[in-house]
Design an enzyme around this catalytic site. Structure first.
Site, PDB file in Angstrom:
ATOM      1  N   ASP A   1      -1.384  -2.953  12.540  1.00  0.00           N
ATOM      2  CA  ASP A   1      -0.625  -3.548  11.339  1.00  0.00           C
ATOM      3  C   ASP A   1      -0.374  -4.908  11.253  1.00  0.00           C
ATOM      4  O   ASP A   1       0.543  -5.265  12.034  1.00  0.00           O
ATOM      5  CB  ASP A   1       0.539  -2.714  10.574  1.00  0.00           C
ATOM      6  CG  ASP A   1       0.843  -3.112   9.135  1.00  0.00           C
ATOM      7  OD1 ASP A   1       1.256  -4.147   9.111  1.00  0.00           O
ATOM      8  OD2 ASP A   1       0.791  -2.489   8.091  1.00  0.00           O
TER       9      ASP A   1
ATOM     10  N   THR B   1      -0.865   7.556  -1.209  1.00  0.00           N
ATOM     11  CA  THR B   1      -1.961   7.578  -1.983  1.00  0.00           C
ATOM     12  C   THR B   1      -3.073   6.314  -1.434  1.00  0.00           C
ATOM     13  O   THR B   1      -4.264   6.148  -1.670  1.00  0.00           O
ATOM     14  CB  THR B   1      -1.889   7.208  -3.358  1.00  0.00           C
ATOM     15  OG1 THR B   1      -1.065   5.924  -3.511  1.00  0.00           O
ATOM     16  CG2 THR B   1      -1.030   8.174  -4.018  1.00  0.00           C
TER      17      THR B   1
ATOM     18  N   ARG C   1       0.827  -1.228  -0.067  1.00  0.00           N
ATOM     19  CA  ARG C   1       0.018   0.009   0.079  1.00  0.00           C
ATOM     20  C   ARG C   1       0.826   1.200  -0.088  1.00  0.00           C
ATOM     21  O   ARG C   1       1.608   1.561   1.046  1.00  0.00           O
ATOM     22  CB  ARG C   1      -1.085   0.121   1.372  1.00  0.00           C
ATOM     23  CG  ARG C   1      -1.883   1.302   1.161  1.00  0.00           C
ATOM     24  CD  ARG C   1      -2.960   1.142   2.292  1.00  0.00           C
ATOM     25  NE  ARG C   1      -2.465   1.011   3.700  1.00  0.00           N
ATOM     26  CZ  ARG C   1      -3.154   1.089   4.787  1.00  0.00           C
ATOM     27  NH1 ARG C   1      -4.466   1.200   4.532  1.00  0.00           N
ATOM     28  NH2 ARG C   1      -2.427   1.166   5.924  1.00  0.00           N
TER      29      ARG C   1
ATOM     30  N   ASP D   1       3.159  -6.003  10.239  1.00  0.00           N
ATOM     31  CA  ASP D   1       4.242  -5.607  11.365  1.00  0.00           C
ATOM     32  C   ASP D   1       4.109  -6.403  12.467  1.00  0.00           C
ATOM     33  O   ASP D   1       5.228  -6.821  13.071  1.00  0.00           O
ATOM     34  CB  ASP D   1       4.108  -4.192  11.616  1.00  0.00           C
ATOM     35  CG  ASP D   1       4.529  -3.153  10.601  1.00  0.00           C
ATOM     36  OD1 ASP D   1       5.166  -3.822   9.627  1.00  0.00           O
ATOM     37  OD2 ASP D   1       4.139  -2.058  10.518  1.00  0.00           O
TER      38      ASP D   1
END
Length: 216
Positions: free
Chosen positions: A207, A115, A111, A210
Site C-alpha cells: 500500500d 466493496t 477505497r 501506508d
C-alpha cells in the site's frame, strides 16, 4: 519510453533506467518510510518530464546578457496537478519543483475495504479546469475505481485535457480505466502481473499510502 497502442488512449511505460532503478528500490519491503517517500518524490519528478513532453510552445523575445534573441516558452495557462489523496500527494513536491507555478487540485477518495469502491470525502480545484491541462496523480492504478471516480469528478468541473500518472499499474486497472475514460492517456513506470483477491497489485510494492506515512 514504451507506448502501448490500442483502441483507447495510449498507455506509456516510462522505462528510463533511473526510473526503473528507483522503482526497484521502492519495491523492497525493507525500504524505510523516509526512503520510500524520497524515492516517490524523485520518480514523480522524472515522470513529470515524460508526461509534459508534448506541451505546446510559443516564441518569446528576450534579452540575454549578450543580445536579444527569440526563445520558446510553454504556451497557454499553467497546468493543474491533481493528486488523489492521500498517496497521490507523494508525487506533488517533485512535480512542483519542476512546475512551481502549477495550480493544485485535491481529490479526496478512499477505497471501501469491503466493496473496493471509491468514496469521495473532499474535492477542491481551480475554477477554470476547462482551459488547463490536468495531471491526475496516484501511485497505484490497481482496481482503477479511485482513478475513474477522480477523473469523472474533474470532468464534471469542466476538465477536458487530462493525463493520468501512476507508479504501478495492473492490467485489470488499465482495462477498467480505459473503458471508463478512453480519452485519457496513462503514464506509468511499470505494468505488473495482476491483482490479488484484496485488490493489491502483484508483485507490486504494498500500500503506497501506508508505506509513505508509516501507517497500516
Amino acid at each position: 519510453m514504451q507506448a502501448e497502442s490500442g483502441g483507447a488512449a495510449r498507455v506509456t511505460v516510462v522505462d528510463h533506467p533511473l526510473v526503473q532503478h528507483k522503482l526497484t528500490m521502492m519495491r523492497d519491503s525493507d525500504r524505510s518510510t523516509k526512503g520510500f517517500r524520497e524515492l516517490l518524490n524523485e520518480i514523480g519528478m522524472l515522470l513529470a518530464y515524460e508526461v509534459t513532453r508534448d506541451l505546446p510552445l510559443e516564441p518569446v523575445t528576450i534579452q540575454t546578457p549578450i543580445q536579444p534573441m527569440e526563445g520558446r516558452r510553454i504556451a497557454g495557462k499553467k497546468l493543474v496537478l491533481a493528486p488523489i489523496l492521500r498517496a497521490g500527494v507523494g508525487f506533488l513536491d517533485g512535480m512542483l519543483s519542476l512546475m512551481p507555478s502549477a495550480r493544485v487540485a485535491h481529490v479526496g477518495l478512499y477505497r471501501d475495504p469491503d466493496t473496493l469502491q471509491a468514496v469521495e470525502y473532499y474535492f477542491k480545484s481551480p475554477s477554470d479546469l476547462a482551459d488547463r491541462t490536468v495531471l491526475v496523480l496516484d501511485p497505484m492504478l490497481a482496481t482503477a475505481n479511485s482513478a475513474v471516480a477522480a477523473v469523472e469528478r474533474l470532468k464534471s468541473r469542466g476538465a477536458k485535457d487530462l493525463r493520468f500518472v501512476c507508479l504501478l499499474a495492473a492490467p485489470e486497472g488499465i482495462a477498467r480505466f480505459q473503458a471508463a475514460h478512453p480519452d485519457v492517456p496513462v503514464w506509468t513506470a511499470a505494468i505488473d502481473s495482476h491483482l490479488n483477491d484484496h485488490g493489491y497489485i502483484v508483485p507490486g510494492l504494498g500500500d503506497a499510502g501506508d508505506r509513505m506515512y508509516g501507517t497500516r
